[in-house]
Design a protein around this motif. Structure first.
Motif, PDB file in Angstrom:
ATOM      1  N   PHE A 106       0.825  -1.214   0.000  1.00  0.00           N
ATOM      2  CA  PHE A 106       0.000   0.000   0.000  1.00  0.00           C
ATOM      3  C   PHE A 106       0.863   1.271   0.000  1.00  0.00           C
ATOM      4  CE2 PHE A 106      -2.844  -3.260   1.685  1.00  0.00           C
ATOM      5  CZ  PHE A 106      -3.967  -3.058   0.903  1.00  0.00           C
ATOM      6  N   LEU A 107       1.815   1.341   0.929  1.00  0.00           N
ATOM      7  CA  LEU A 107       2.634   2.555   0.989  1.00  0.00           C
ATOM      8  C   LEU A 107       3.559   2.692  -0.223  1.00  0.00           C
ATOM      9  CD1 LEU A 107       3.912   3.280   4.633  1.00  0.00           C
ATOM     10  CD2 LEU A 107       2.634   4.798   3.100  1.00  0.00           C
ATOM     11  N   TYR A 108       4.210   1.624  -0.570  1.00  0.00           N
ATOM     12  CA  TYR A 108       5.175   1.708  -1.675  1.00  0.00           C
ATOM     13  C   TYR A 108       4.515   2.150  -2.989  1.00  0.00           C
ATOM     14  CZ  TYR A 108       8.849   0.473  -4.978  1.00  0.00           C
ATOM     15  OH  TYR A 108       9.795   0.521  -5.992  1.00  0.00           O
ATOM     16  N   PRO A 109       3.435   1.515  -3.446  1.00  0.00           N
ATOM     17  CA  PRO A 109       2.811   1.990  -4.690  1.00  0.00           C
ATOM     18  C   PRO A 109       2.309   3.432  -4.585  1.00  0.00           C
ATOM     19  CG  PRO A 109       2.035  -0.201  -4.133  1.00  0.00           C
ATOM     20  CD  PRO A 109       2.767   0.307  -2.934  1.00  0.00           C
ATOM     21  N   PHE A 110       1.800   3.804  -3.416  1.00  0.00           N
ATOM     22  CA  PHE A 110       1.230   5.142  -3.247  1.00  0.00           C
ATOM     23  C   PHE A 110       2.319   6.222  -3.273  1.00  0.00           C
ATOM     24  CE2 PHE A 110      -0.244   8.688  -0.628  1.00  0.00           C
ATOM     25  CZ  PHE A 110      -1.484   8.955  -1.191  1.00  0.00           C
ATOM     26  N   LEU A 111       3.468   5.966  -2.606  1.00  0.00           N
ATOM     27  CA  LEU A 111       4.498   6.993  -2.461  1.00  0.00           C
ATOM     28  C   LEU A 111       5.553   6.953  -3.574  1.00  0.00           C
ATOM     29  CD1 LEU A 111       5.113   6.785   1.405  1.00  0.00           C
ATOM     30  CD2 LEU A 111       3.770   8.498   0.149  1.00  0.00           C
ATOM     31  N   VAL A 112       5.913   5.771  -4.017  1.00  0.00           N
ATOM     32  CA  VAL A 112       6.986   5.642  -5.006  1.00  0.00           C
ATOM     33  C   VAL A 112       6.426   5.639  -6.425  1.00  0.00           C
ATOM     34  CG1 VAL A 112       8.887   4.204  -5.833  1.00  0.00           C
ATOM     35  CG2 VAL A 112       8.473   4.431  -3.360  1.00  0.00           C
ATOM     36  N   GLU A 113       5.358   4.888  -6.619  1.00  0.00           N
ATOM     37  CA  GLU A 113       4.792   4.763  -7.963  1.00  0.00           C
ATOM     38  C   GLU A 113       3.647   5.729  -8.203  1.00  0.00           C
ATOM     39  OE1 GLU A 113       3.688   0.682  -8.235  1.00  0.00           O
ATOM     40  OE2 GLU A 113       5.766  -0.063  -8.154  1.00  0.00           O
ATOM     41  N   SER A 114       3.261   6.473  -7.146  1.00  0.00           N
ATOM     42  CA  SER A 114       2.173   7.464  -7.242  1.00  0.00           C
ATOM     43  C   SER A 114       0.877   6.839  -7.752  1.00  0.00           C
ATOM     44  CB  SER A 114       2.584   8.633  -8.159  1.00  0.00           C
ATOM     45  OG  SER A 114       3.731   9.294  -7.642  1.00  0.00           O
ATOM     46  N   LYS A 115       0.634   5.634  -7.341  1.00  0.00           N
ATOM     47  CA  LYS A 115      -0.595   4.944  -7.731  1.00  0.00           C
ATOM     48  C   LYS A 115      -1.654   5.097  -6.633  1.00  0.00           C
ATOM     49  CE  LYS A 115       1.523   1.328 -10.593  1.00  0.00           C
ATOM     50  NZ  LYS A 115       1.711  -0.134 -10.776  1.00  0.00           N
ATOM     51  N   PRO A 116      -2.834   5.494  -6.988  1.00  0.00           N
ATOM     52  CA  PRO A 116      -3.901   5.580  -5.983  1.00  0.00           C
ATOM     53  C   PRO A 116      -4.327   4.177  -5.548  1.00  0.00           C
ATOM     54  CG  PRO A 116      -4.802   5.970  -8.164  1.00  0.00           C
ATOM     55  CD  PRO A 116      -3.310   5.859  -8.335  1.00  0.00           C
ATOM     56  N   PHE A 117      -4.954   4.120  -4.442  1.00  0.00           N
ATOM     57  CA  PHE A 117      -5.458   2.828  -3.969  1.00  0.00           C
ATOM     58  C   PHE A 117      -6.579   2.346  -4.874  1.00  0.00           C
ATOM     59  CE2 PHE A 117      -4.314   4.806   0.307  1.00  0.00           C
ATOM     60  CZ  PHE A 117      -3.052   4.233   0.317  1.00  0.00           C
ATOM     61  N   MET A 118      -6.695   1.042  -4.990  1.00  0.00           N
ATOM     62  CA  MET A 118      -7.812   0.469  -5.728  1.00  0.00           C
ATOM     63  C   MET A 118      -9.120   0.908  -5.061  1.00  0.00           C
ATOM     64  SD  MET A 118      -6.398  -3.415  -6.382  1.00  0.00           S
ATOM     65  CE  MET A 118      -8.002  -3.916  -7.021  1.00  0.00           C
ATOM     66  N   SER A 119     -10.176   1.027  -5.864  1.00  0.00           N
ATOM     67  CA  SER A 119     -11.451   1.540  -5.355  1.00  0.00           C
ATOM     68  C   SER A 119     -11.950   0.734  -4.155  1.00  0.00           C
ATOM     69  CB  SER A 119     -12.497   1.529  -6.467  1.00  0.00           C
ATOM     70  OG  SER A 119     -12.667   0.216  -6.989  1.00  0.00           O
ATOM     71  N   LEU A 120     -11.693  -0.563  -4.161  1.00  0.00           N
ATOM     72  CA  LEU A 120     -12.131  -1.394  -3.039  1.00  0.00           C
ATOM     73  C   LEU A 120     -11.478  -0.937  -1.746  1.00  0.00           C
ATOM     74  CD1 LEU A 120     -13.471  -3.898  -1.765  1.00  0.00           C
ATOM     75  CD2 LEU A 120     -11.474  -5.216  -2.499  1.00  0.00           C
ATOM     76  N   TYR A 121     -10.190  -0.600  -1.798  1.00  0.00           N
ATOM     77  CA  TYR A 121      -9.461  -0.242  -0.586  1.00  0.00           C
ATOM     78  C   TYR A 121      -9.755   1.182  -0.115  1.00  0.00           C
ATOM     79  CZ  TYR A 121      -6.916  -4.514  -1.659  1.00  0.00           C
ATOM     80  OH  TYR A 121      -6.592  -5.818  -1.942  1.00  0.00           O
ATOM     81  N   ASN A 122     -10.342   1.989  -0.979  1.00  0.00           N
ATOM     82  CA  ASN A 122     -10.726   3.332  -0.563  1.00  0.00           C
ATOM     83  C   ASN A 122     -11.804   3.290   0.525  1.00  0.00           C
ATOM     84  OD1 ASN A 122      -8.983   4.790  -2.223  1.00  0.00           O
ATOM     85  ND2 ASN A 122     -10.403   4.715  -3.958  1.00  0.00           N
ATOM     86  N   ASN A 123     -12.492   2.162   0.643  1.00  0.00           N
ATOM     87  CA  ASN A 123     -13.500   2.007   1.698  1.00  0.00           C
ATOM     88  C   ASN A 123     -12.859   1.734   3.058  1.00  0.00           C
ATOM     89  OD1 ASN A 123     -15.835   2.197  -0.037  1.00  0.00           O
ATOM     90  ND2 ASN A 123     -15.313   0.161  -0.795  1.00  0.00           N
ATOM     91  N   PHE A 124     -11.551   1.418   3.036  1.00  0.00           N
ATOM     92  CA  PHE A 124     -10.889   1.024   4.281  1.00  0.00           C
ATOM     93  C   PHE A 124      -9.723   1.930   4.669  1.00  0.00           C
ATOM     94  CE2 PHE A 124     -12.708  -2.753   2.298  1.00  0.00           C
ATOM     95  CZ  PHE A 124     -13.514  -3.220   3.317  1.00  0.00           C
TER      96      PHE A 124
END
Length: 288
Positions: A23-41
């Motif tokens: 979760f942290l690595y894709p968000f901070l390094v790859e600048s990828k948003p969380f999948m829509s499913l995980y936005n609920n959590f």
């Protein structure tokens, strides 16, 4: 009815390694948003420098409706220096670190010495002026930007962290025990007061019963006799005294005495009359 995006029976409970690596690595390094499913959590909320109490944050993001899970947040750090963070929250409260941080290692199958990829820190909310004091815990996950030569280094490589917030169960148990103890104490106090009141009532009843002993056990009043007037022996001869004694034991006098009480057999009055007559007889014998 709108269908939920969460699969039936799904529980969001990632491991430490998954939080940092997936979760942290894709968000901070790859600048990828969380999948829509995980936005609920994983909610976006800054937990440092926020003037809102933890309990209010918990309520706002649906904590009371959660079952066997915690709340997760992507939060921006409030840096004072590269190593010092402002962790104030609520009305005068702060997140206070409770133990030494630990490294989070990458999860690689078959690798006995995985590389550390981040750090986990544990905090507790402290604010003696708040009902939330010590009632909330926070796990903070930070990501390393690469291999580090000094794993004791306290600085953060990124400005964002993922935090897991949950209730402090120990405080809940302690509060429950205190409440239960208070209820038990109050109940014991009430029972003691009831017992004392009952004892007082019983004591009052016994006192009334003892006061009533001046009456006959059957209910009638005792016939009282005047003290013996000894001058009777000075004013009467021996013959006169014998005549008086005979009259005292006459059937008519006995019936008169008995009629003053409800006792059908006149045992009490008979005993008193006998004592009176015995006193006269004793005086007669003395005079012989």
């Amino acid at each position: 009815m709108e269908e939920s995006l969460v699969p039936l029976g799904f529980r969001f409970s990632p491991s430490d390694e998954e939080i940092v690596d997936s979760f942290l690595y894709p968000f901070l390094v790859e600048s990828k948003p969380f999948m829509s499913l995980y936005n609920n959590f994983i909610h976006s909320c800054n937990l440092f420098g926020n003037n809102t109490e933890p309990s209010e944050i918990w309520k706002k993001y649906g904590g009371p409706q959660l079952v066997d899970t915690d709340l997760y947040f992507i939060s921006k750090l409030n840096k004072l220096t590269p190593k010092r963070m402002d962790r104030r929250i609520g009305n005068g409260g702060t997140w206070s670190e409770t133990e030494s941080s630990k490294l989070v290692h990458e999860k690689v199958s078959g690798n006995p010495n995985p590389n550390p990829i981040g750090r986990k820190r544990k905090f507790r909310y402290e604010n003696k002026g708040s009902e939330d004091h010590t009632g909330w815990l926070l796990d903070e996950y930070s990501l390393f930007d690469g291999p580090k030569n000094d794993y004791n280094q306290r600085s953060y490589d990124f400005d964002f962290v993922i935090c897991r917030m949950r209730k402090n169960d120990r405080v809940g148990i302690k509060a429950t025990n205190l409440k239960r103890g208070s209820q038990d104490t109050e109940e014991k106090k009430m029972n003691t007061n009831k017992k004392m009141k009952k004892d007082d009532q019983m004591g009052s009843t016994e006192s009334s019963s003892q006061q009533g002993c001046s009456s006959s056990p059957i209910g009638g009043d005792l016939v009282e006799f005047d003290p013996i007037d000894l001058t009777i022996f000075e004013e009467n001869t021996m013959a006169d005294m014998e005549q008086l004694l005979g009259e005292a034991w006459s059937p008519s006098n006995f019936e008169n005495v008995v009629s003053h009480d409800v006792d059908p057999i006149g045992e009490t009055q008979s005993s008193q009359l006998s004592n009176w007559s015995q006193a006269i007889l004793n005086q007669l014998l003395v005079g012989v």
